[in-house]
Design an enzyme around this catalytic site. Sequence first.
Site, mmCIF file in Angstrom:
data_model
loop_
_atom_site.group_PDB
_atom_site.id
_atom_site.type_symbol
_atom_site.label_atom_id
_atom_site.label_comp_id
_atom_site.label_asym_id
_atom_site.label_seq_id
_atom_site.Cartn_x
_atom_site.Cartn_y
_atom_site.Cartn_z
ATOM 1 N N LYS A 287 1.207 -0.974 -0.037
ATOM 2 C CA LYS A 287 0.095 0.131 0.194
ATOM 3 C C LYS A 287 1.036 1.370 -0.006
ATOM 4 O O LYS A 287 1.938 1.047 0.845
ATOM 5 C CB LYS A 287 -0.988 -0.349 1.437
ATOM 6 C CG LYS A 287 -2.076 -0.917 0.719
ATOM 7 C CD LYS A 287 -3.428 -1.141 2.040
ATOM 8 C CE LYS A 287 -4.047 -1.910 1.655
ATOM 9 N NZ LYS A 287 -5.932 -1.942 2.328
ATOM 10 N N ARG A 322 -3.211 -10.457 5.063
ATOM 11 C CA ARG A 322 -3.906 -10.120 3.408
ATOM 12 C C ARG A 322 -2.627 -9.985 2.782
ATOM 13 O O ARG A 322 -1.963 -8.701 2.896
ATOM 14 C CB ARG A 322 -4.771 -9.607 3.160
ATOM 15 C CG ARG A 322 -5.520 -9.818 1.781
ATOM 16 C CD ARG A 322 -6.976 -8.700 1.696
ATOM 17 N NE ARG A 322 -7.375 -8.935 -0.362
ATOM 18 C CZ ARG A 322 -6.762 -8.181 -1.081
ATOM 19 N NH1 ARG A 322 -6.424 -7.187 -0.739
ATOM 20 N NH2 ARG A 322 -7.604 -8.483 -2.099
#
Length: 349
Positions: A287, A322
């Site tokens: 991210k 994840r």
Amino acid sequence: MTQRKLYLQPDGLSLEQQSESPLLAGGPYSFSHCIRATREDNGSLRRDRVAAKALGPEDQARLEALVKPRATFAGIDMTRPSVMGVVNVTPDSFSDGGQRFDADKAIEDGLAMWKAGAAIVDVGGESTRPGAEPVPDEEEKRRVLPVVRELSAQGVRVSIDSYHASVLEAAVEAGAVAINDITALCGDPRSLEVVAASGVPVILMHMQGRPQTMQKSPSYDDVALDVFDFLEERIHRCLEAGIARERIAVDPGVGFGKTLQHNLELLNRLALFHGLGCPILLGISRKSFISHLCGKLEPKERGPGTLAATLAGWARGVQMHRVHDVDEALQALQVWTAIDACAQQDAVD
């Protein structure tokens, strides 16, 4: 009349098992203290650090939620860290640039993740990067169903990453054993009904706004407490719809409608979310907050930062992680837990 709400964030996490230190979500970490926050609807907020053994009667419901052992989730053991592999069957994923838009490639990579040790493979057909546009249900099904069906047929545990009720129904019929909804079942009026009827577990994620707007000046009174409140309300809605708490996991939604500082606060205070009484999924892989901290890195260059945040999550008791890079995440977690095992043995000796 002013309403007051209480929160407990476990603090002083340790592998040392002492009688006065309760286990967090059934272990392996114990906690000696809690950051006890009280928030009133007039905006006032107070925090104190309190020894776990000194918590009073009004704290007991929150404390019980913190310590209750978690049941298996979609067949996955929640007493140790597990990895969810990401398979984006999209032409515009932020992380892989559409490399798995071809169904055969997506299936091949999903099988590789499973063989590498992923506990579950998350298949999605709509990009949720900032600014992404929605995909029609029929197109989303065209993308994901062949992948879900084939992976499931080959024994892979599959979750469907979608918020469209018709996609969820079709994916469960095709073999998906869990649902991962970035809208926490808010994105489609039929979602609660569909998930309740399906019998499969669901992951509820927090997002402020929608992908098209979520990064336009997100704001919170207190990001961790506000996210906690949202997820708690969605859990209540699920319970009312007939979805048992044992079928629910939560994801605080790092990167979804949050600034860099919001993301760091959430990561630091992840232990708070055990107070919801559900397993936690952490999705931080590749991210952009990693680039904000470390320089203008391309998504595939954010692996080391991803591993650092993953380990920080496990150190706060997060059960599911994840990730795009399954091998690397598993290796990091295996080394960390092996060191933890030595620490536990030292405590016993």
